[in-house]
Design a protein around this motif. Structure first.
Motif, PDB file in Angstrom:
ATOM      1  N   ASN A 168       0.866  -1.167   0.014  1.00  0.00           N
ATOM      2  CA  ASN A 168       0.125  -0.005  -0.042  1.00  0.00           C
ATOM      3  C   ASN A 168       1.010   1.104  -0.056  1.00  0.00           C
ATOM      4  OD1 ASN A 168      -2.477  -1.369   2.382  1.00  0.00           O
ATOM      5  ND2 ASN A 168      -1.936  -1.938   0.388  1.00  0.00           N
ATOM      6  N   PHE A 169       1.788   1.381   0.969  1.00  0.00           N
ATOM      7  CA  PHE A 169       2.713   2.648   1.037  1.00  0.00           C
ATOM      8  C   PHE A 169       3.545   2.563  -0.064  1.00  0.00           C
ATOM      9  CE2 PHE A 169       2.370   2.590   5.843  1.00  0.00           C
ATOM     10  CZ  PHE A 169       0.631   2.862   5.749  1.00  0.00           C
ATOM     11  N   LEU A 242      10.692  10.467   5.693  1.00  0.00           N
ATOM     12  CA  LEU A 242      11.398   9.249   5.250  1.00  0.00           C
ATOM     13  C   LEU A 242      12.935   9.818   5.324  1.00  0.00           C
ATOM     14  CD1 LEU A 242       8.789   8.130   2.509  1.00  0.00           C
ATOM     15  CD2 LEU A 242       9.554   6.839   4.673  1.00  0.00           C
ATOM     16  N   THR A 243      13.414  10.944   4.862  1.00  0.00           N
ATOM     17  CA  THR A 243      14.544  11.215   4.955  1.00  0.00           C
ATOM     18  C   THR A 243      15.246  11.259   6.259  1.00  0.00           C
ATOM     19  OG1 THR A 243      14.654  12.769   2.876  1.00  0.00           O
ATOM     20  CG2 THR A 243      16.308  13.024   4.483  1.00  0.00           C
ATOM     21  N   HIS A 244      14.422  11.571   7.190  1.00  0.00           N
ATOM     22  CA  HIS A 244      15.063  11.697   8.784  1.00  0.00           C
ATOM     23  C   HIS A 244      15.202  10.210   9.287  1.00  0.00           C
ATOM     24  CE1 HIS A 244      15.444  13.493  12.439  1.00  0.00           C
ATOM     25  NE2 HIS A 244      14.784  12.236  13.056  1.00  0.00           N
ATOM     26  N   SER A 245      14.196   9.208   8.525  1.00  0.00           N
ATOM     27  CA  SER A 245      13.957   7.967   9.332  1.00  0.00           C
ATOM     28  C   SER A 245      15.375   7.042   8.579  1.00  0.00           C
ATOM     29  CB  SER A 245      12.784   7.357   8.807  1.00  0.00           C
ATOM     30  OG  SER A 245      12.556   6.166   9.224  1.00  0.00           O
TER      31      SER A 245
ATOM     32  N   HIS B 172      13.289   2.059   1.835  1.00  0.00           N
ATOM     33  CA  HIS B 172      13.284   2.067   3.086  1.00  0.00           C
ATOM     34  C   HIS B 172      12.231   1.608   3.683  1.00  0.00           C
ATOM     35  CE1 HIS B 172      14.257   3.752   7.055  1.00  0.00           C
ATOM     36  NE2 HIS B 172      13.264   4.551   6.945  1.00  0.00           N
ATOM     37  N   LEU B 173      10.886   1.808   2.884  1.00  0.00           N
ATOM     38  CA  LEU B 173       9.551   1.093   3.317  1.00  0.00           C
ATOM     39  C   LEU B 173      10.188  -0.528   3.572  1.00  0.00           C
ATOM     40  CD1 LEU B 173       6.780   2.903   1.678  1.00  0.00           C
ATOM     41  CD2 LEU B 173       7.875   3.293   4.056  1.00  0.00           C
ATOM     42  N   TYR B 174      10.644  -1.231   2.325  1.00  0.00           N
ATOM     43  CA  TYR B 174      11.212  -2.491   2.649  1.00  0.00           C
ATOM     44  C   TYR B 174      12.116  -2.878   3.876  1.00  0.00           C
ATOM     45  CZ  TYR B 174      10.286  -2.563  -2.687  1.00  0.00           C
ATOM     46  OH  TYR B 174       9.569  -2.749  -4.048  1.00  0.00           O
ATOM     47  N   HIS B 175      12.764  -1.790   4.224  1.00  0.00           N
ATOM     48  CA  HIS B 175      13.594  -1.970   5.408  1.00  0.00           C
ATOM     49  C   HIS B 175      12.715  -2.207   6.406  1.00  0.00           C
ATOM     50  CE1 HIS B 175      16.654  -1.651   8.459  1.00  0.00           C
ATOM     51  NE2 HIS B 175      16.205  -0.499   8.948  1.00  0.00           N
ATOM     52  N   ILE B 176      11.633  -1.239   6.748  1.00  0.00           N
ATOM     53  CA  ILE B 176      10.830  -1.172   7.792  1.00  0.00           C
ATOM     54  C   ILE B 176      10.048  -2.566   7.748  1.00  0.00           C
ATOM     55  CG2 ILE B 176       8.858  -0.248   8.865  1.00  0.00           C
ATOM     56  CD1 ILE B 176       9.813   2.644   7.568  1.00  0.00           C
ATOM     57  N   GLU B 237       4.881   7.250  12.903  1.00  0.00           N
ATOM     58  CA  GLU B 237       4.974   8.419  12.187  1.00  0.00           C
ATOM     59  C   GLU B 237       4.660   8.269  10.616  1.00  0.00           C
ATOM     60  OE1 GLU B 237       7.233  11.703  15.240  1.00  0.00           O
ATOM     61  OE2 GLU B 237       8.381  10.586  13.389  1.00  0.00           O
ATOM     62  N   ILE B 238       5.524   7.109  10.181  1.00  0.00           N
ATOM     63  CA  ILE B 238       5.463   7.111   8.547  1.00  0.00           C
ATOM     64  C   ILE B 238       4.123   6.312   8.324  1.00  0.00           C
ATOM     65  CG2 ILE B 238       6.599   5.737   7.099  1.00  0.00           C
ATOM     66  CD1 ILE B 238       9.284   6.239   8.415  1.00  0.00           C
TER      67      ILE B 238
END
Lengths: 255, 255
Positions: A168-169, A242-245, B172-176, B237-238
């Motif tokens: 989804n994201f 996302l940059t911060h994360s 990065h979403l893959y990483h999460i 938050e994301i």
């Protein structure tokens, strides 16, 4: 042959129903659809009812309704020898009315009615209360898919949450990229090789190793230019967060 | 044969150098590497220098250094008849010292030194100041890749920004998701078919049509459960921000 009743007519039902019916180990003998109007027979010639009291006796009831409706719908199924399974990633096994033999048959994939899916490649996550019932589900699942997993309710909920991030994201980030391309008269399809490579690389290297880009290398000049170029506040917020994360993940303070 | 000097030894140089050298239309005659120690010849047998004053005369100088260094490095190249191109998505053509004939040769892909890339499938975005110079770059690019585009500085910067979304942020979403899987002892690889299908579906249907999930269907019970299940504030938050952005996109107020 397993006699199966499918409950529901949404995205999941539209893919699972033909897959189960053509599995070679099961026959769908009936479909329940709340929104039935004047078509008492579906495309595969299977009788459809909108009356939960008119369900036929079956070995397996596959409930493809929204999470909120699982309890209510299964409460109205008359208990018989059949196993009742739901197809939700998020709902626990106990969402099914307690009077039934219960299980879960969760296809971990994104389904849209209009988009064909190769069901053989869809992971199916199974849960049941007894080994016999798990075996029954296993036989059906393996006749449909090459990827069958035994997953408990807690793990399935974690998988579903992970799936929201990678499906989804991720898709929403594709959408933002699409908007940026349209605004600048660049075809989105130029990004196709990058989109494919990103998925491939994360799966082969692992996403931690695969990360690149201005956030990871703390390239603040580029980051600032990007934030300025974005048109919508919500896009800027997503970019910044996302940059911060990413920068937190790679263990240095933001400069 | 085009005589080419490659400036840089990072991720992009490590992929472009062999591709150009083996293109059949160019020979790399020298590489500049700031970090040269005791190896004056690289793996392909090409002489390496760390002295910008020792660059050989060439038809094309391909500058693969960080955006911030483009101006400084190209300032030190002695002007000759050669064309000087950078390989950055973000820097304008004018980042190259004004004394040179200038161009851009931007490979739109994610490069890591350790991960092989099929260069034939990498889109190469070209820009130049004259038609002759563009033709020269076009001949080289087409000998390397099947996807060559003429893109001006403004469009290239938009593409680079879109690429950050579909590559850096998606990864990065893959990483999460990977972290969620590890925490719950579920193999990340179960998500492989979903990751591949997500990319395929967005490219075929378009991401706006491809969107599914709890955010889009305003399934607040699932959304709340997900936010509670996430371990880190930054993940929550994301989740919230992307959910909100999806709900804005599909035009209904958050319930």
């Amino acid at each position: 042959m397993l006699k199966v009743v499918i409950l529901g007519s949404g995205n999941i039902a539209s893919h699972l129903l033909p897959a189960i019916h053509q599995s070679g180990v099961a026959t769908v003998i009936q479909q329940y659809s709340r929104s039935l109007k004047k078509h008492p027979i579906n495309k595969l010639g299977i009788p459809v009812t909108n009356d939960l009291n008119a369900l036929k006796p079956a070995d397996l009831y596959v409930v493809c309704v929204s999470d909120d409706a699982i309890q209510e719908v299964t409460e109205q199924i008359t208990p018989n020898t059949g196993l009742v399974v739901h197809t939700s990633g998020s709902a626990p096994l106990s969402a099914i009315a307690s009077k039934h033999k219960k299980g879960v048959f969760y296809p971990l994939q994104t389904f849209s009615k209009s988009f064909p899916v190769n069901i053989k490649s869809v992971p199916i996550c199974l849960e049941a209360e007894t080994e016999d019932e798990l075996n029954k589900l296993d036989t059906l699942a393996k006749a449909i898919s090459e990827h069958v997993h035994y997953i408990n309710s807690e793990q399935r909920q974690a998988l579903h949450l992970a799936a929201v991030f990678v499906n989804n994201f991720v898709n929403h980030l594709y959408h933002i990229a699409f908007e940026i391309c349209v605004d600048n008269k660049v075809p989105f399809t130029i990004l196709e090789p990058l989109i494919e490579e990103t998925a491939k690389k994360a799966l082969q290297l692992g996403p931690y190793q695969a990360q690149t880009g201005p956030a990871k290398r703390f390239d603040n000049k580029t980051i600032q230019k990007h934030v300025e170029a974005l048109k919508f506040i919500s896009q800027k917020e997503i970019y910044n967060l996302l940059t911060h994360s990413i920068q937190e993940t790679y263990g240095r303070k933001k400069l």
